[in-house]
Write an enzyme that holds these catalytic residues in place. Structure first.
Site, PDB file in Angstrom:
ATOM      1  N   ASP A  84     -49.919  12.445  25.926  1.00 49.98           N
ATOM      2  CA  ASP A  84     -50.554  11.704  27.008  1.00 49.98           C
ATOM      3  C   ASP A  84     -50.932  12.586  28.198  1.00 49.98           C
ATOM      4  OD1 ASP A  84     -51.396   9.226  28.141  1.00 49.98           O
ATOM      5  OD2 ASP A  84     -49.583   9.170  29.365  1.00 49.98           O
ATOM      6  N   HIS A  85     -52.062  12.269  28.816  1.00 49.91           N
ATOM      7  CA  HIS A  85     -52.532  12.933  30.039  1.00 49.91           C
ATOM      8  C   HIS A  85     -52.533  14.458  29.907  1.00 49.91           C
ATOM      9  CE1 HIS A  85     -53.413   9.722  32.853  1.00 49.91           C
ATOM     10  NE2 HIS A  85     -52.382   9.062  32.349  1.00 49.91           N
ATOM     11  N   HIS A 183     -50.693   4.384  38.503  1.00 40.42           N
ATOM     12  CA  HIS A 183     -49.503   4.985  37.902  1.00 40.42           C
ATOM     13  C   HIS A 183     -48.322   4.961  38.878  1.00 40.42           C
ATOM     14  CE1 HIS A 183     -52.602   7.175  35.378  1.00 40.42           C
ATOM     15  NE2 HIS A 183     -51.771   6.741  34.454  1.00 40.42           N
ATOM     16  N   HIS A 211     -53.667   1.981  31.807  1.00 39.68           N
ATOM     17  CA  HIS A 211     -52.627   2.850  32.348  1.00 39.68           C
ATOM     18  C   HIS A 211     -52.043   2.196  33.600  1.00 39.68           C
ATOM     19  CE1 HIS A 211     -53.658   6.895  30.305  1.00 39.68           C
ATOM     20  NE2 HIS A 211     -54.240   5.929  29.630  1.00 39.68           N
ATOM     21  N   GLY A 212     -50.871   2.666  34.024  1.00 41.63           N
ATOM     22  CA  GLY A 212     -50.250   2.118  35.226  1.00 41.63           C
ATOM     23  C   GLY A 212     -49.763   0.699  35.043  1.00 41.63           C
ATOM     24  N   VAL A 234     -46.904   2.333  29.393  1.00 39.78           N
ATOM     25  CA  VAL A 234     -45.803   1.997  30.295  1.00 39.78           C
ATOM     26  C   VAL A 234     -44.882   3.205  30.414  1.00 39.78           C
ATOM     27  CG1 VAL A 234     -43.836   0.472  30.707  1.00 39.78           C
ATOM     28  CG2 VAL A 234     -45.895  -0.435  29.604  1.00 39.78           C
TER      29      VAL A 234
END
Length: 285
Positions: A84-85, A183, A211-212, A234
């Protein structure tokens, strides 16, 4: 049950007008808690490792990834592994050998043209490796090291027409959209721009990712899924659950020194949080 792929889980959820839950893992306790929570509601789940988590683990991806793969292979529900990210191309290239079936490549901080160029290159490489790839358009913000975000600022949210062009030109398999969440929220007070989400869902032909999501109450989570979200990320909600349980345990037992006691409390609290979120999403097998 063997490790499955994120793309398969997201496609199945989208077809059922549901969403697959994707939880950020930092420790082995996170891994075990997420799987236990998913098993308790008999639903598939995604374990995701962020670039920030890799940095926390001294820049080493494999120890946590190997643990996650081993746990997933013994789970009673389908489990996928997602990176992720990712901003580092070097980290991106570690994904296939580490057991990941998917990557979220994050160039959203860049101007649109640069985001598109970087994402297109990442997509070409990822698809050649058999990876499913997600990107982001808009300003969700709130990641460690970023300035305080304003999810309501003009231009922060994902524009449907620009998103359609971005998806077509980049070739991504899914798109994370900015629709009002942020986030790292520690209160569940966020709301989704449902009108915008409806427009995005009608405009785009790829699954949408939220997201967030820790900042959303259950009814907003459910409404987001009904509005077209197929993957829900999450992270902070698990850390809140773990930290709260450990704090409570140690407050009641100031003499405690055995980490297994308070880590068990933290792990169990995270498992309950996972189950609650998955029920709110209407996650399906």
């Amino acid at each position: 049950m063997s490790l499955t792929s994120t793309g398969e889980l997201v496609a199945r959820a989208a077809a059922a007008r549901s969403a697959v839950a994707s939880f950020n893992i930092i420790t082995l306790e996170h891994v075990e808690a997420v799987i236990a929570g998913a098993e308790s509601v008999d639903a598939p789940v995604v374990l995701q490792v962020s670039e920030n988590a890799v940095r926390f683990r001294h820049g080493r991806l494999l120890p946590l990834a190997r643990a996650a793969v081993a746990a997933a292979e013994r789970a009673a529900v389908p489990v996928a592994l997602h990176l992720d990210h990712v901003r580092s191309d070097a980290l991106l290239r570690q994904a296939p050998d580490a057991g990941f079936s998917s990557v979220m490549y994050d160039a959203a901080r860049l101007p649109y043209a640069d985001n598109l160029t970087a994402t297109r290159a990442a997509v070409d490489w990822a698809h050649a490796q058999g990876l499913w790839i997600e990107a982001e358009l808009g300003e969700i913000g709130g990641k460690a090291g970023e300035p305080a975000p304003d999810a309501h600022a003009p231009g922060a949210r994902t524009d449907p027409d620009r998103a359609r062009a971005f998806v077509a030109a980049s070739g991504v398999d899914a798109l994370a959209v900015a629709v009002g969440t942020t986030h790292a929220m520690t209160t569940r007070t966020a709301t989704v721009d449902h009108a915008l989400l409806e427009r995005l869902a009608a405009t785009l032909d790829v699954p949408l990712v939220l997201h967030g999501s820790s900042g959303l109450p259950d009814d907003e989570l459910a409404a987001a899924v009904s509005g077209g979200i197929a993957k829900v990320n999450v992270g902070t909600a698990l850390n809140i659950a773990m930290t709260g349980a450990i704090r409570e345990y140690l407050t009641a037992r100031p003499e405690a020194v055995d980490s297994r006691g308070y880590l068990t409390a933290g792990r169990d609290a995270m498992a309950r949080a996972v189950a609650g979120i998955m029920k709110a999403l209407g996650a399906v097998r």
